[in-house]
Write an enzyme that holds these catalytic residues in place. Structure first.
Site, short mmCIF file in Angstrom:
data_model
loop_
_atom_site.label_atom_id
_atom_site.label_comp_id
_atom_site.label_asym_id
_atom_site.label_seq_id
_atom_site.Cartn_x
_atom_site.Cartn_y
_atom_site.Cartn_z
N ARG A 1 51.50 43.13 43.15
CA ARG A 1 50.22 42.62 43.64
C ARG A 1 50.10 42.69 45.15
O ARG A 1 49.48 41.83 45.76
CB ARG A 1 49.96 41.20 43.14
CG ARG A 1 49.85 41.13 41.62
CD ARG A 1 49.14 39.88 41.18
NE ARG A 1 50.00 39.02 40.38
CZ ARG A 1 49.61 38.43 39.25
NH1 ARG A 1 48.41 38.65 38.78
NH2 ARG A 1 50.42 37.65 38.59
N LYS B 1 41.47 35.71 32.55
CA LYS B 1 42.13 36.76 33.30
C LYS B 1 42.39 36.26 34.72
O LYS B 1 41.60 35.52 35.30
CB LYS B 1 41.27 38.03 33.35
CG LYS B 1 40.98 38.62 31.97
CD LYS B 1 42.25 39.17 31.34
CE LYS B 1 41.98 39.80 29.98
NZ LYS B 1 41.70 38.82 28.93
N ASP B 2 43.51 36.73 35.29
CA ASP B 2 43.96 36.27 36.60
C ASP B 2 43.06 36.79 37.71
O ASP B 2 42.44 37.85 37.60
CB ASP B 2 45.41 36.74 36.83
CG ASP B 2 46.09 35.99 37.94
OD1 ASP B 2 45.51 35.03 38.46
OD2 ASP B 2 47.22 36.38 38.28
N ARG B 3 43.04 36.06 38.79
CA ARG B 3 42.27 36.49 39.97
C ARG B 3 42.92 37.67 40.67
O ARG B 3 42.23 38.59 41.11
CB ARG B 3 42.13 35.31 40.94
CG ARG B 3 41.50 35.71 42.27
CD ARG B 3 41.52 34.55 43.25
NE ARG B 3 41.05 34.97 44.57
CZ ARG B 3 41.11 34.24 45.66
NH1 ARG B 3 41.64 33.02 45.61
NH2 ARG B 3 40.65 34.69 46.81
#
Length: 350
Positions: A19, A77-79
């Site tokens: 990320r 869902k993740d940011r």
């Protein structure tokens, strides 16, 4: 991944980061059904960047001029990712607003179709992931060998740390709720899930520690691959063992609630021992009205593929069923941190 859980394949095969960019973590929902083409709901397929599901739902509700409860989605869902997922918007007797007014640099509309029903939680076939690990350290041959082991034998179906909140705070909040603290209705569901997931992880950790998470124990309850159907216990046979080896069936662990555990013999004894000192959590879940259910201890990873994009950069692609965590697969591979230095995935080192 929560630290302290035993590793299924030995020491980490790698260390890496993830990320650095949202594009390093791409998630696409796998739809469980096609849009009907008619109805009171507008079914939107949205691609969003660095935006979590709840915020996207708020954006959609404001665009459509409806309450947030009129917007449905199948999963969170993740940011810190690029994600593609469906939303439904209840628009009875109304035409769709101008889609161009919803589009922005961080949100695109991939598809829009009418549908007859609201999109409910869990209404998806699974998720497809494309993850890019950077600053990879470790012997490439050992990393490839570990990936082959995961692809051929699956990995433990631990709940990821995001289930438990920052520094595990959801579990302590659940204990306070069980002790009488009042919480909002939506928060109650989050805390119940955290408490239930913690008990499951404890049983799975004991099964990983004794090596039975992917083979089974006497008195096992089994789950059919790709479903929530369970059966057993039943006598051990070569035919049953072959179904376990081919991942047609999987051992299971308890999702705690009211009622008796279905397991017997050694499996039942292990579950009691793993949860013996969690009487307060067990009682709280029972009083909340949840019923005993089962969850697979193992997740197949037959779709797992990987590519060394460049020196120190490894790209993984795989699919997972609903409710399973990509970070659990990463933890089976090694120690992974996100770009901000927060631990993303790790087990015990040994």
């Amino acid at each position: 991944m929560t630290i302290g859980l035993p590793a299924p394949f030995g020491p980490p095969a790698l260390t890496a980061s993830i990320r650095s960019l949202p594009e390093d973590f791409i998630v696409e929902e796998l739809s469980a059904f096609d849009a009907s083409g008619a109805g009171e709901h507008l079914l939107l397929t949205i691609e969003k960047r660095a935006m979590n599901t709840a915020f996207a739902a708020q954006r959609i509700a404001a665009w459509a001029g409806v309450a947030e409860m009129a917007v449905g989605y199948a999963g969170m869902k993740d940011r810190h990712a690029v994600t593609r997922q469906r939303f439904s918007v209840h628009l009875p007797g109304r035409e769709s607003p101008d889609l161009a007014l919803l589009v922005s640099d961080d949100l695109k509309v991939i598809d829009a179709s009418r549908h007859s029903r609201k999109l409910n939680r869990g209404a998806l076939r699974g998720n497809r992931f494309v993850l890019r690990l950077r600053e990879v350290e470790g012997e490439r041959a050992a990393i490839d060998e570990r990936l082959v082991a995961i692809r051929s034998g699956g990995f433990p179906n631990y709940f990821g740390e995001q289930r438990f909140g920052r520094e595990g705070g959801n579990l302590e909040a659940a204990r306070r709720m069980f002790g009488g603290m009042r919480v909002k209705r939506d928060q109650r569901g989050v805390l119940l899930s955290a408490a239930r997931s913690q008990l499951f992880n404890r049983v799975l950790a004991a099964r990983v520690a004794d090596g039975s998470w992917n083979t089974g124990l006497p008195g096992e309850v089994w789950m059919l691959d790709g479903s929530h159907s369970v059966f057993g216990p039943e006598p051990a046979t070569e035919a049953l063992a072959e179904r376990v080896r081919t991942q047609d069936i999987h051992p299971t662990g308890p999702m705690w609630g009211r009622g008796s555990l279905r397991t017997q013999e050694a499996c039942l004894a292990l579950e009691h021992a793993a949860l013996d000192d969690a009487a307060d959590i067990r009682a709280g879940l029972e009083q909340a009205g949840l019923k005993q259910e089962r969850r697979s201890l193992r997740i197949p990873a037959a779709s797992l593929a990987w590519e060394w994009v460049e020196t120190g950069t490894l790209e993984l692609a795989f699919e997972l069923p609903p409710g399973s965590y990509a970070t659990s697969l990463l933890a089976a591979l090694g120690t992974v941190e996100d770009a901000a230095g927060r631990l993303a995935a790790r087990y015990n080192e040994g």
